[in-house]
Enzyme design. Structure first.
Site, mmCIF file in Angstrom:
data_model
loop_
_atom_site.group_PDB
_atom_site.id
_atom_site.type_symbol
_atom_site.label_atom_id
_atom_site.label_comp_id
_atom_site.label_asym_id
_atom_site.label_seq_id
_atom_site.Cartn_x
_atom_site.Cartn_y
_atom_site.Cartn_z
ATOM 1 N N GLY B 60 0.783 -1.231 0.000
ATOM 2 C CA GLY B 60 0.000 0.000 0.000
ATOM 3 C C GLY B 60 0.810 1.273 0.000
ATOM 4 C CB SER B 61 -0.431 4.742 0.417
ATOM 5 O OG SER B 61 0.107 6.003 0.696
ATOM 6 C CB THR B 62 4.821 6.163 0.819
ATOM 7 O OG1 THR B 62 4.082 7.231 0.229
ATOM 8 C CG2 THR B 62 5.555 5.409 -0.256
ATOM 9 C CB VAL B 63 0.192 7.826 3.575
ATOM 10 C CG1 VAL B 63 -0.420 8.526 4.768
ATOM 11 C CG2 VAL B 63 0.320 8.810 2.414
#
Lengths: 388, 257
Positions: B60-63
């Site tokens: 998933g996202s780097t966030v």
């Protein structure tokens, strides 16, 4: 990973807490990717700027790093969640604005240049062929690898900050010759124009995923390449591509590489895939940030025309380009807002908008997930015609 | 028993395991305000706080790195993170928030609720006991010898298996292998043909560490001892008709049979 005595000292905390944390992060990443050592970098570019994405947890981290951390190489910053001056007009609330400016002040304290843009390479941060750099922001690092011939992996924001503070990055991936080889040959149909390269990028990214495509006979239009790379990175995590006669790293041989053709049909399929809404209440242009030439082209097209209707329009660019284009700004401001330091993806547009139109396949990929938007994907000309 | 992995971020932690079978994204997979897993994680309602969080790898996202910082801010950090293969997003978050993390661990051996200590590059499974055994496949003219275990043996009574036995303290596995072949079949012409990496299988509080060997044998009769009641020379394809011990198929796979 082999560390020099100086690096070991940093890891042991002898040069402060920020350097220690930064080294811990680089050592972890080096272990994961099997790097043999750290190598010096000449510049860094950081993501993790918008309050919307990094939140309070991100602020905690930056406060910890900014306590005694300073960058040791020229370092630039990605867009933040608002225009520093016109945030009220964007519908951003006071609390968000305050926390956002706090984030910027922490980066500033660390010595980062705080003009916020995803196109630092059009301004002050322009690496040379063969430079090792540590860049986050998938579109910028793709441009740096592919058009400028610099060398960077796909860094995350904290990894890039750690590299900026220590002046080093783990030696693996795209820093090494053997990993900068084309994996596919891509042929784009002649009737596809450079205004559609963003869609080409999305189609290639989706078809091939993480790869290094070699584009045969595409051309060298810088604005087209910036859109192409951005869309490919968003759709397929592509960190590097090659363009015949343009990319400094050219393949020695194309023998045996699979050939992929991008046709009119692929372009139409891509638009259909990305288009989930019909009547936009926001038209946002400038993903990646508009260049000087794009500002001039847009202003040239719109000059003398009249805006119809009251749909909100954003032209997103960097402060540097904004300063260079006072005449163009005056024209564009009659049709919408020319915003600096921010964009439609990292600003909290979901507060005031439901359907956003963009000519960027990258923006169209991210707007549904990151901003809860329905998306109207169209060419720049098509979007302008909506308001004329 | 101790499982050796690779240190991603140093530290010590003690806790009970929370084992997720699928790739995990901190962004969207856990509510940073409560520490509770969301429906997207496949384990809605479990709390990660103070657990040793185990999953194959991050996605998933780097966030997601910042989500781990949010968990820290709100006091819901996991005690440690254990992966099969670490990737950038989770590793970055673990270092940022100071969560001990290791990877290169065979998580199929781990179960929810197991007590464990993460220390350095290893995972000390406090309640697990390792049993080290050899399994020796004897082959002759393309057929292999299988033996039916008697009612007098300690485990897997009545099931079909290859020659096998516990590795005694101080013994090298290949010594055990030759010794067991002589004891269980009386054969003396066995010639080592191949071996494979150790297989590990979880069985209650036991982990069976199986050292697979392949031997070629000459034309001699098998003389069974008390441990077996029958034997047969079979083609690997004929195994379907036999009730074999757990993991037997896996042993043949790693030996390339």
């Amino acid at each position: 990973m082999q560390l020099t005595p100086e690096e070991q000292a940093m890891l042991a905390g002898k040069e402060g807490r920020a350097k220690r944390k930064a080294m811990e992060l680089l050592v972890a990443l080096g272990a994961i990717y099997g790097a043999d050592r750290l190598i010096p970098i000449t510049s860094a570019h950081l993501s993790g700027v918008s309050y919307k994405t990094i939140g309070e947890g991100g602020i905690d981290f930056l406060e910890e790093m900014a306590a005694d951390g300073r960058v040791t190489v020229p370092t630039t910053l990605n867009p933040m969640g608002m225009d520093g001056e016109r945030w009220k007009e964007m519908g951003v609330d006071e609390h968000f604005a305050q926390r956002q400016m706090h984030i910027i002040s922490l980066y500033e304290k660390m010595g980062v240049e705080v003009n916020c843009t995803c196109t630092p390479y059009l301004l002050t941060n322009r690496p040379k062929v063969g430079d090792h750099i540590a860049w986050a922001e998938s579109s910028a690092l793709s441009f740096a690898n592919s058009v400028l011939g610099a060398r960077t992996n796909r860094e995350g924001g904290p990894g890039a900050l750690a590299a900026a503070i220590t002046g080093r990055t783990p030696n693996y991936g795209l820093h090494l010759d053997q990993n900068r080889k084309a994996t596919h040959v891509v042929e784009v149909d002649k009737d596809i124009t450079k205004d559609e390269w963003s869609l080409v990028g999305h189609a290639v990214g989706r078809k091939l995923g993480a790869c290094i495509p070699f584009f045969r006979g595409l051309g060298s239009d810088v604005n087209g390449l910036k859109s192409l790379g951005a869309a490919m990175a968003a759709a397929g995590s592509v960190a590097m591509f090659m363009v015949e006669k343009v990319t400094p790293d050219q393949p020695e041989s194309l023998e045996g590489l699979p050939v992929v053709k991008i046709t009119r049909q692929d372009i139409e399929d891509t638009v259909r895939r990305l288009r989930t809404g019909t009547k936009p209440d926001l038209i946002a242009i400038g993903c990646p940030h508009l260049s000087e030439r794009e500002m001039k082209e847009l202003a040239g097209f719109l000059d003398g025309k009249k805006k119809k209707g009251d749909v909100e329009v954003w032209f997103c660019t960097s402060k540097g380009i904004w300063l260079r284009c006072p005449k163009e700004r005056a024209v564009l401001e009659r049709f919408g807002k020319v915003l600096c330091d921010t964009c439609m993806v990292v600003a909290p547009i979901e507060v005031g908008h439901k359907v956003t139109a963009s000519d960027s396949a990258k923006a169209c990929s991210y707007l549904p997930g990151l901003c809860s938007q329905k998306v109207f994907c169209g060419s720049r000309r098509e979007l302008m015609e909506l308001i004329l | 028993m101790k499982l050796k992995g690779r240190e991603i971020f140093k530290g010590r932690a003690i806790g009970r395991l929370l084992v997720l079978d699928e790739a995990f994204s901190f962004l969207g997979g856990v509510d940073p305000k409560t520490g509770l897993l969301t429906v997207a994680s496949g384990r809605e309602g479990e709390n990660v706080e103070n657990r040793i969080l185990v999953f194959p790898y991050g996605k998933g996202s780097t966030v997601g790195s910042y989500t781990i910082m949010d968990l820290k801010k709100n006091g819901h950090l996991p005690a440690a993170i254990v992966n099969v293969q670490a990737e950038t997003i989770v590793a970055t978050g673990a270092v940022m928030a100071g969560v001990p993390m290791i990877d290169s661990i065979d998580i199929s051996l781990l179960r929810d609720g197991d007590r464990a200590v993460v220390i350095g590059d290893g995972l000390d499974m406090m309640d697990l006991v390792e049993k080290r055994v050899v399994t020796c496949v004897l082959r002759r003219k393309g057929k292999m010898l299988i033996l039916k275990r008697s009612q007098k043996v300690g485990t897997n009574k009545g099931k079909w298996a290859a020659v096998s036995g516990f590795i005694e303290r101080g013994e090298r596995p290949e010594e055990t292998a030759l010794k067991e072949i002589v004891e269980e079949t009386g054969m003396t012409t066995a010639r080592l043909e191949g071996r494979a990496e150790t297989l590990r299988i979880r069985d209650g509080i036991y982990v069976w560490s199986i050292y697979p060997f392949l031997f070629e044998v000459g034309d001699e009769e098998a003389r069974l001892d008390w441990e077996h009641t029958e034997c047969a020379w079979v083609d690997p394809a004929e195994l379907e008709g036999y009730d074999t011990v757990p993991g037997f198929r896996k042993v043949l796979d790693v030996l390339g049979l």
